[in-house]
Design an enzyme around this catalytic site. Structure first.
Site, PDB file in Angstrom:
ATOM      1  N   HIS A  65       0.815  -1.165   0.014  1.00 54.75           N
ATOM      2  CA  HIS A  65       0.010  -0.168   0.008  1.00 54.75           C
ATOM      3  C   HIS A  65       0.771   1.261  -0.184  1.00 54.75           C
ATOM      4  O   HIS A  65       1.969   0.990   0.246  1.00 54.75           O
ATOM      5  CB  HIS A  65      -0.717  -0.008   1.290  1.00 54.75           C
ATOM      6  CG  HIS A  65      -0.218   0.057   2.528  1.00 54.75           C
ATOM      7  ND1 HIS A  65       0.125  -1.316   3.142  1.00 54.75           N
ATOM      8  CD2 HIS A  65       0.375   0.979   3.596  1.00 54.75           C
ATOM      9  CE1 HIS A  65       0.804  -1.193   4.198  1.00 54.75           C
ATOM     10  NE2 HIS A  65       0.762   0.268   4.530  1.00 54.75           N
ATOM     11  N   CYS A 233       1.308  -1.087  16.725  1.00 55.76           N
ATOM     12  CA  CYS A 233       2.397  -1.870  16.003  1.00 55.76           C
ATOM     13  C   CYS A 233       3.401  -0.583  15.398  1.00 55.76           C
ATOM     14  O   CYS A 233       2.885   0.367  15.439  1.00 55.76           O
ATOM     15  CB  CYS A 233       2.035  -2.691  14.961  1.00 55.76           C
ATOM     16  SG  CYS A 233       1.124  -1.916  13.671  1.00 55.76           S
TER      17      CYS A 233
END
Length: 714
Positions: A65, A233
């Protein structure tokens, strides 16, 4: 706005064998349907994002992405590979590949698509349906949420939305729930009987027929166990939201209220403070520092990595309940150090150490810049004997240029006097926040007193930060906590740091500093040239990254006690750092057809960035084609650094590029060194890019197509 994904953007027989080939195949579908305007430019942006961190997820999933100026609207393309493609996931190749494209500036769009997709991927029925689908139309409908993956009729699916302008990442839409007191927006409460399952239409009749033996006032139901959780994360996207979804579902299954705060790339919405106060337990599922962790102090806490939140949420919920039953609570949480508050990468010791050092260097550089430029101007006006002028407080002649030069020199010297204490103080600050400032500054001042110089300040800052962090871990009676940061910590830490610097480590460091200074002063001939080449390689290897900063900090440290050798080092470092952006600017000017339209535009800006000593101006080129750009830049930087040392060029200013050339020793030779390195880098990058051009690309380079572009990613 068009649909996020259509059947034309689905490839159920993706034949690509590498992630680059997979991205190209799916991107070509986007180009064919007008979602992407420039294939090569878009692929370069995808490759640059992939270079930051692999986009493979556990379970055979890849989600390449990026945000790109070549994307017209938020778009998702899907490919299914029979053999699997390596996207860097720990559990092996991916067979489900989602290519996500968002317009530049549409960060909220980008993250909304990613976060919602990540939540959907936690549903095994969703991924199973994608693996068994035989028609592109049904696959696209599944991803959009128009069709369900074998769910009961009437139960809504988690549709991936097409984000509106200024949208922020949201959780996947869920079935409506009855309001729950104290629940903040965006949190998930435990299901009640009315929401956990479809209503039983026979219940009222059954109730009417039952004997009326219920007391007038039924005993209130026991309050459910409440958990607040943080998930995060390194990239703040996929795993963050997957862990949140997993914990919420496990909480519903266990009859526990779980409210999750996702600390992702787009920032985070804090949980309602009342919700935190009422919580019976806390779960941290994170791979980066939890922001504002002190909010959760004093509660039963389970602290694990983000993947544990995805893979074993029920165990975490059971563990925190057991801790609550045993009365185990966490101690007072220390506020995150400044370098951790906006952490976006892993928190290993090497990474933290680099950030601590760079924190000190970043606060030190303005003092060096102010002091160095003032001193350089003083020498330019009054000559190199101006350092012997009397104090301007006792003797100053308003009409005498020498007096003005002396004034500039003495102000600059005062600014330079703060260099080592500021370095030490803010290294400690980066480690331990404000309590580290006092012992850090004290240690830095002692380093100056014992002639330990730049290295002494660096060690003093690390010692001060470590001492304060150790003291902060000691259990303190509540009555003393109020005076800890203003009395106890400064007193004890300063005493310990002073003892260590004066009597233990100070003298060896001072001897090492003297040896380094003498070595730099004695550098001549081949040794100087080799050092210049090495510094040039370091400056150009990562274009503003850690190795670049190490070389720059080494040069700046030498300005604290300047001599002929350290001034040559500073000149070589700045000259080499100017080469990469200047070389890319020259290459795009000479052979523009080898670069994309976006790179040619970046090349125009790179002239100014390179001339200003902003090495990061070459990053867009290196990100798109690292195997050709970085070696070319390193070769030119090594040539420039070696020539600068060979010519004996000197520099007292730590920054400024060509704008401080009048203050450089041997300025014409200095410019010659920069020009030579720029020419070498530009020639190499043109040669390397030209060698890999395909016949198809050459055909596209016709005079009629002035904007023809070529592949930029290897």
């Amino acid at each position: 706005m068009s649909e996020l994904i259509t059947a034309e953007l689905v490839d159920l027989d993706l034949s690509a064998e590498t992630k680059d080939a997979a991205a190209r195949s799916l991107a070509e579908r986007m180009v064919a349907h007008g979602r992407v305007t420039d294939l090569e430019g878009f692929l370069a942006d995808v490759a640059a994002r992939e270079a930051q961190m692999p986009t493979g997820l556990d379970g055979g999933i890849g989600i390449p992405h990026c945000r790109s100026t070549h994307v017209t609207e938020p778009t998702l393309a899907f490919g299914r590979s029979a053999s699997g493609i390596d996207f860097g996931a720990p559990d092996g190749p991916a067979d489900l590949i989602f290519l996500i494209a968002a317009p530049a500036g549409g960060d909220a769009d980008h993250l909304s698509i990613l976060s919602t997709l990540a939540r959907s991927l936690m549903d095994e029925s969703f991924t199973g349906a994608l693996r068994s689908a035989t028609e592109p139309e049904r696959t696209a409908a599944l991803i959009r949420g128009d069709e369900t993956a074998g769910e009961p009729a009437g139960e809504p699916s988690a549709q991936i939305p097409v984000p509106e302008k200024d949208a922020r990442p949201e959780k996947a839409p869920e079935a409506e729930e009855a309001p729950v007191p104290d629940a903040s927006p965006g949190t998930t409460a435990a299901p009640t009987e009315a929401t956990a399952a479809p209503a039983d239409t026979t219940a009222p009749a059954a109730a009417a027929e039952a004997p009326s033996e219920v007391p007038a006032e039924a005993a209130p139901a026991a309050a459910p166990f409440r958990i607040v959780a943080i998930t995060s994360c390194p990239t703040g996207i996929a795993h963050t939201y997957m862990a949140a979804e997993s914990l919420e579902k496990a909480g519903q299954a266990a009859g526990v209220e779980v409210s999750v705060e996702t600390q992702g790339s787009a920032g985070f919405e804090r949980l309602d403070p009342q919700l935190v106060r009422d919580a019976d337990g806390v779960i941290f599922a994170h791979d980066v520092e939890v922001r504002e962790k002190e909010r959760f102090a004093g509660k039963p806490t389970v602290d694990v990595g983000v993947k544990a939140g995805i893979n074993r949420p029920a165990e975490l919920i059971a563990e925190v309940r057991q801790k609550a039953e045993r009365g185990e609570v966490s101690g007072p949480a220390r506020a995150a150090a400044p370098m951790d508050k906006d952490a976006e990468t892993g928190d290993g010791f090497a990474t933290r150490l680099r950030k601590w050092l760079m924190t000190g260097v970043s606060y030190m550089v303005p003092f060096v810049a102010a002091g160095g430029l003032l001193i350089a101007l003083a020498f330019a006006i009054g000559g190199y004997t101006i350092n012997k002028a009397p104090s301007v407080a006792e003797h100053f002649v308003w009409t005498d240029s020498t007096s003005w030069a002396a004034l500039l020199f003495q102000i600059g010297s005062v600014a330079f006097g703060f260099l080592v204490p500021v370095l030490a103080g803010f290294i400690a600050y980066g480690m331990a926040d404000r309590p580290g400032l006092v012992p850090g500054f004290v240690g830095g001042a002692i380093a100056l007193t014992i002639n330990a110089g730049f290295l002494g300040g660096l060690i003093a800052g690390l010692i001060a930060g470590a001492v304060v962090m150790t003291i902060q871990r000691v259990a303190i009676p509540p009555v003393l906590r109020g005076i800890m940061p203003v009395v106890v910590i400064p007193l004890i830490s300063s005493a310990i740091v002073g003892f260590l610097m004066f009597l233990v480590v100070g003298k060896p460091i001072a001897a090492l500093q003297k040896g380094l200074t003498d070595w730099l002063s004695g550098l001549t001939g081949a040794n100087a040239i080799i050092l210049g080449a090495l510094l040039g390689l370091m400056m150009c290897f990562d274009l503003g990254g850690p190795l670049n900063k190490v070389a720059y900090a080494f040069a700046v440290g030498g300005l604290a006690n300047p001599n002929e050798g350290s001034l040559k080092v500073m000149a070589a470092v700045m000259a080499a750092g100017m080469v990469p952006p200047l070389a890319m600017a020259l290459a795009t000017t000479v052979r523009g057809r080898l670069f994309t339209k976006a790179e040619r535009e970046n090349g125009k800006a790179a002239w100014v960035l390179g001339a200003s000593f902003i090495t990061e101006g070459a990053i867009p080129f290196a990100a798109a084609d690292p195997l050709r750009v970085i070696p070319s830049a390193m070769a030119g930087g090594a040539v420039t650094g070696a020539l600068s040392m060979m010519f004996g060029c000197t520099l007292r200013a730590p920054h400024g590029g060509i704008f401080v050339v009048p203050l450089i020793g041997q300025p014409f030779l200095y410019l010659l060194a920069i020009a030579a390195g720029t020419g070498v880098s530009a020639a190499l990058v043109i040669l390397l890019k030209g060698l890999r051009r395909t016949p198809h690309t050459r055909a596209a380079d016709s005079p009629a197509d002035g904007e023809a572009e070529v592949t930029v990613a290897a």
